[in-house]
Write a protein that holds these residues in place. Sequence first.
Motif, PDB file in Angstrom:
ATOM      1  N   THR A 441       0.863  -1.182   0.000  1.00  0.00           N
ATOM      2  CA  THR A 441       0.000   0.000   0.000  1.00  0.00           C
ATOM      3  C   THR A 441       0.900   1.234   0.000  1.00  0.00           C
ATOM      4  OG1 THR A 441      -0.097  -0.300   2.393  1.00  0.00           O
ATOM      5  CG2 THR A 441      -2.021  -1.012   1.161  1.00  0.00           C
ATOM      6  N   PRO A 442       0.348   2.404  -0.411  1.00  0.00           N
ATOM      7  CA  PRO A 442       1.206   3.596  -0.475  1.00  0.00           C
ATOM      8  C   PRO A 442       1.686   4.016   0.909  1.00  0.00           C
ATOM      9  CG  PRO A 442      -0.890   3.947  -1.609  1.00  0.00           C
ATOM     10  CD  PRO A 442      -1.021   2.665  -0.860  1.00  0.00           C
ATOM     11  N   ALA A 443       2.833   4.675   0.965  1.00  0.00           N
ATOM     12  CA  ALA A 443       3.338   5.192   2.239  1.00  0.00           C
ATOM     13  C   ALA A 443       2.788   6.594   2.450  1.00  0.00           C
ATOM     14  CB  ALA A 443       4.858   5.223   2.202  1.00  0.00           C
ATOM     15  N   GLU A 444       2.650   7.008   3.711  1.00  0.00           N
ATOM     16  CA  GLU A 444       2.209   8.372   4.026  1.00  0.00           C
ATOM     17  C   GLU A 444       3.343   9.331   3.675  1.00  0.00           C
ATOM     18  OE1 GLU A 444      -0.751   9.169   4.966  1.00  0.00           O
ATOM     19  OE2 GLU A 444      -1.401   7.079   5.203  1.00  0.00           O
ATOM     20  N   PRO A 445       3.007  10.565   3.248  1.00  0.00           N
ATOM     21  CA  PRO A 445       4.055  11.539   2.914  1.00  0.00           C
ATOM     22  C   PRO A 445       5.057  11.729   4.060  1.00  0.00           C
ATOM     23  CG  PRO A 445       1.897  12.391   2.305  1.00  0.00           C
ATOM     24  CD  PRO A 445       1.650  11.082   2.984  1.00  0.00           C
ATOM     25  N   GLU A 446       4.540  11.710   5.324  1.00  0.00           N
ATOM     26  CA  GLU A 446       5.460  11.904   6.470  1.00  0.00           C
ATOM     27  C   GLU A 446       6.464  10.751   6.564  1.00  0.00           C
ATOM     28  OE1 GLU A 446       1.710  11.574   7.808  1.00  0.00           O
ATOM     29  OE2 GLU A 446       1.895  13.069   6.208  1.00  0.00           O
ATOM     30  N   GLN A 447       5.994   9.562   6.252  1.00  0.00           N
ATOM     31  CA  GLN A 447       6.913   8.406   6.313  1.00  0.00           C
ATOM     32  C   GLN A 447       8.029   8.565   5.282  1.00  0.00           C
ATOM     33  OE1 GLN A 447       3.748   5.426   5.708  1.00  0.00           O
ATOM     34  NE2 GLN A 447       4.367   4.498   7.645  1.00  0.00           N
ATOM     35  N   ASP A 449       9.092  11.384   4.056  1.00  0.00           N
ATOM     36  CA  ASP A 449       9.966  12.476   4.513  1.00  0.00           C
ATOM     37  C   ASP A 449      11.000  11.963   5.504  1.00  0.00           C
ATOM     38  OD1 ASP A 449       8.863  14.391   3.019  1.00  0.00           O
ATOM     39  OD2 ASP A 449       7.641  15.294   4.625  1.00  0.00           O
ATOM     40  N   GLU A 450      10.500  11.166   6.459  1.00  0.00           N
ATOM     41  CA  GLU A 450      11.383  10.643   7.498  1.00  0.00           C
ATOM     42  C   GLU A 450      12.509   9.793   6.911  1.00  0.00           C
ATOM     43  OE1 GLU A 450       9.539   9.722  11.852  1.00  0.00           O
ATOM     44  OE2 GLU A 450       9.122   8.296  10.262  1.00  0.00           O
TER      45      GLU A 450
END
Length: 461
Positions: A441-447, A449-450
């Motif tokens: 599944t897609p990753a969250e933008p914050e993930q 970024d990290e």
Amino acid sequence: MERTLALDCLQKVGQQATLLGWVQTIRSHGKIGFIDLRDRSGFIQIFVTGEMLQGITPESVVKITGQINKRPEKLINPNIPTGEIELSAQKVELVSPSQTSPFPLEGEGYDIGEETRLEYRYLDLRRNRLTSNIRQRHKIISFLRNWLTDDEFIEIETPILTKATPEGARDFLVPSRMHSGNFYALPQSPQQYKQLLMVAGFERYFQIARCFRDEDTRKDRQLEFTQLDMELSFVEQEDVMALNEKLLISLVEKLCPEKKIQEIPFPRISYKEAMQKYGTDRPDIRTDKKDPNLLAFCWVTDFPFFEKADSGGWTFTHNPFSAAKPEHQEWLERGENIDQILTTQYDVVLNGFEIGGGSIRNHKAEDLEKVFEIMGFSKEDISKNFGHMLKAFSFGTPPHGGIAWGLDRLVAILCHETTIREVIAFPASSTGVTAVMNAPTPAEPEQLDELGLTLKPKKSS
Ligand code: ASP
């Protein structure tokens, strides 16, 4: 929770008992009816009144209290273990209702679409065929663990987050947060770590090891799979083959008494002969392919060490860590007759499937280095990718060798299944989507970024 299992009711005829489990089937005849109640031990027929069936649906979890009775003579069912008894219910409680299952749980289920079966895998697993497969898989693994432990092997876990080990497939990469821009690779096999355990002096290692290879899914392959992985010190090719042959025979004799092994000792075929005679290096040598209980094992040996890569250079056929056959060792050292060097690789084949493979390894740093040189690696590349092995081998390394079995394939064959997905509890689909949870599944933008990652559109391949 006080509870009697369905099968244990056989010992409690005439007594009161409380059973907990799933409603497998309901047969309603108006004023009276029957439930088949299933638990981990099997199932038992419950005699109920019509009112007790109110609100009870198939696959619900229920608690039933009543008396265990012998069935009248003409109602005895000799085909099931609890066929001589039934429980006469006094109280039926609904513990957890079930919606209607999206597909029937009776029968083999082969005709139901894979996507639906995997979406509701927890229901699919209630099917008798799958429950038996998963239980048989457990028995096989626990037999192997005990046998190897008795033979002085020890089970050691090796890392999942690691560095690439070449096994000929694509790696899965895992981005590191703490070392931004760097990646772990999931192991294609524990090959390097098991060899390091030999340097460490354990001498006999095994592991029920999960391996990851990013390659197209097939009937006998999926993205992650399980190996029985082992490595032994102070052994020659013959020792590893003999031990594995003995283990396979004991396993079949103990857990599959209905099967017969076509030929013992297992026939040995050279790669050359297999290709000439059968046109494949995984020959199916069964004399009767219609006999579902026939197991025809054979060993295939004397593989070429190297083959031409698409780039025109040389690549390994099986395992770059293997040693050449002793009579070809000098060629390897001198980089001569590369196309004729044979490896100590041995594959074990069962009914046309490669169920295991291994080799004796190069335990001298300079020989291992030579293999990578033949494959065109520069000194810097060798040291960057495998310097840790060369270093380890400079601290006193025993001659060693090992093997890995494709456990899913072996279990599938022993369970009469044609795909490994039928013997894995939560397999991925043929397109690599995981059961029930639907990864990837897609990753969250914050993930992202990290991790310091930016996604860009994929180039079409
Ligand atoms: N690492 C090898 C494989 O996964 C097995 C072995 O040589 O022990 O195929």
